[in-house]
Design a protein around this motif. Sequence first.
Motif, mmCIF file in Angstrom:
data_model
loop_
_atom_site.group_PDB
_atom_site.id
_atom_site.type_symbol
_atom_site.label_atom_id
_atom_site.label_comp_id
_atom_site.label_asym_id
_atom_site.label_seq_id
_atom_site.Cartn_x
_atom_site.Cartn_y
_atom_site.Cartn_z
ATOM 1 N N ARG A 26 0.772 69.400 20.112
ATOM 2 C CA ARG A 26 0.358 68.236 20.889
ATOM 3 C C ARG A 26 1.201 67.023 20.537
ATOM 4 O O ARG A 26 1.892 66.997 19.516
ATOM 5 C CB ARG A 26 -1.120 67.924 20.658
ATOM 6 C CG ARG A 26 -1.493 67.696 19.177
ATOM 7 C CD ARG A 26 -2.946 67.237 19.002
ATOM 8 N NE ARG A 26 -3.176 65.940 19.596
ATOM 9 C CZ ARG A 26 -3.882 65.740 20.721
ATOM 10 N NH1 ARG A 26 -4.423 66.765 21.360
ATOM 11 N NH2 ARG A 26 -4.033 64.529 21.199
ATOM 12 N N ILE A 27 1.133 66.021 21.409
ATOM 13 C CA ILE A 27 1.710 64.710 21.137
ATOM 14 C C ILE A 27 0.660 63.862 20.444
ATOM 15 O O ILE A 27 -0.503 63.836 20.859
ATOM 16 C CB ILE A 27 2.176 64.037 22.438
ATOM 17 C CG1 ILE A 27 3.459 64.710 22.955
ATOM 18 C CG2 ILE A 27 2.404 62.550 22.238
ATOM 19 C CD1 ILE A 27 3.926 64.187 24.280
ATOM 20 N N HIS A 45 4.743 64.819 17.140
ATOM 21 C CA HIS A 45 4.365 65.946 17.989
ATOM 22 C C HIS A 45 4.469 67.239 17.190
ATOM 23 O O HIS A 45 5.047 67.276 16.087
ATOM 24 C CB HIS A 45 5.270 66.024 19.227
ATOM 25 C CG HIS A 45 6.701 66.382 18.893
ATOM 26 N ND1 HIS A 45 7.145 67.675 18.838
ATOM 27 C CD2 HIS A 45 7.768 65.595 18.575
ATOM 28 C CE1 HIS A 45 8.425 67.676 18.505
ATOM 29 N NE2 HIS A 45 8.829 66.432 18.336
ATOM 30 N N TYR A 47 5.550 70.217 18.843
ATOM 31 C CA TYR A 47 6.254 71.185 19.692
ATOM 32 C C TYR A 47 7.517 71.749 19.053
ATOM 33 O O TYR A 47 8.114 72.682 19.593
ATOM 34 C CB TYR A 47 6.550 70.554 21.055
ATOM 35 C CG TYR A 47 5.276 70.395 21.855
ATOM 36 C CD1 TYR A 47 4.750 71.462 22.565
ATOM 37 C CD2 TYR A 47 4.582 69.195 21.846
ATOM 38 C CE1 TYR A 47 3.559 71.334 23.259
ATOM 39 C CE2 TYR A 47 3.390 69.063 22.541
ATOM 40 C CZ TYR A 47 2.886 70.131 23.249
ATOM 41 O OH TYR A 47 1.698 70.006 23.934
ATOM 42 N N ILE A 128 2.633 69.616 27.488
ATOM 43 C CA ILE A 128 3.046 68.461 26.692
ATOM 44 C C ILE A 128 2.458 67.180 27.270
ATOM 45 O O ILE A 128 1.876 66.355 26.548
ATOM 46 C CB ILE A 128 4.581 68.393 26.622
ATOM 47 C CG1 ILE A 128 5.121 69.555 25.773
ATOM 48 C CG2 ILE A 128 5.046 67.050 26.047
ATOM 49 C CD1 ILE A 128 6.629 69.728 25.838
ATOM 50 N N LEU A 170 11.398 64.311 22.451
ATOM 51 C CA LEU A 170 10.904 65.038 21.286
ATOM 52 C C LEU A 170 12.065 65.637 20.506
ATOM 53 O O LEU A 170 12.895 66.372 21.074
ATOM 54 C CB LEU A 170 9.967 66.176 21.723
ATOM 55 C CG LEU A 170 8.890 65.845 22.765
ATOM 56 C CD1 LEU A 170 8.093 67.105 23.104
ATOM 57 C CD2 LEU A 170 7.981 64.733 22.284
#
Length: 318
Positions: A26-27, A45, A47, A128, A170
């Motif tokens: 997650r952000i 984040h 990711y 996202i 990101l």
Amino acid sequence: MSSVEAVASPCPLDAAIGPDDTGGHRIDIDDPAGFSTRRLCPIRHGYHQHPMMQTQRLAELARSLMKTRQCRFILPGTTDASKFDHRSRPQDGRGIDEVFERIEEPGSWLALYNVQTDPRYRALIWDILGSAGAVLRGSERPGEARGFIFISAPPSVTPFHIDRENNFWLQIRGRKTLNVWDHTDRVTVAARDVEDFIVTRSLENVRLTDALRPRAHVLECGPGDGAYFPSTSPHMTRSEPAWVTPGDGVSISFGVVFYTPLTRRHAYAHAANRMLRRVGIEARMPGECDWLDRAKQPLGMIGMATRRLRGLPVPSGF
């Protein structure tokens, strides 16, 4: 990013933007209540740990995108102040498999454009954006989204430029320095040059000079770091070799970019301003006065419709 046009990913019908199913990725925004899509915000984040962001999966994606000319290769000798010029084939004639075999060679640079054309990455992009939660509501709710993945080995740069979309940027692997200027900074990019880019895609006068460097916000980013910045924020990246160790010499970043009702209103206001300037009226920049932006929208729509009738291209974002 926006110099390559492709069908953007529309917001899934009736999809709720919220952190309901992020799969542990997650952000994270430190102050959600203070977040605004109109200003720069550092983020964290998860990711960088996502399976689809690993090098092997990205190599598979690149193989499929080469067929549709969605892989981009920067010209040798490019600096952060160079024109952002890139091609759909490597200058040395290498195939995509060899590009990845040699991706840790200093100066290697590859970008995957409009990855939302792959259904798996389209779903990831919306995951996202969904993980950002309630900060994306109302006029700031995404309507269309795209994805751009940059893979490079230091020393490498992505030159100074602006984009037409809002951006969750990101850092996935390695380290990179992100420089971002305020999108309202008319010293860095003049109003007419922003208009030229929004209406015609021209970056001809968007150029970095040494005098502009101190005006930037500088973020040193490693895996899990990132930033949100608004549409037309000037930015560039650089990755230096100091962090490189054997087996860890690749920097990967992912730009998740999106349009909103607000970015579209501003795009039409830019188009209207362009028309007004031609008759000698110096108009206010979009974002300075909301009611004025709304009033300009019909004029901007007429302007873009006229471009279509004349057979001129209309960029994305309208």
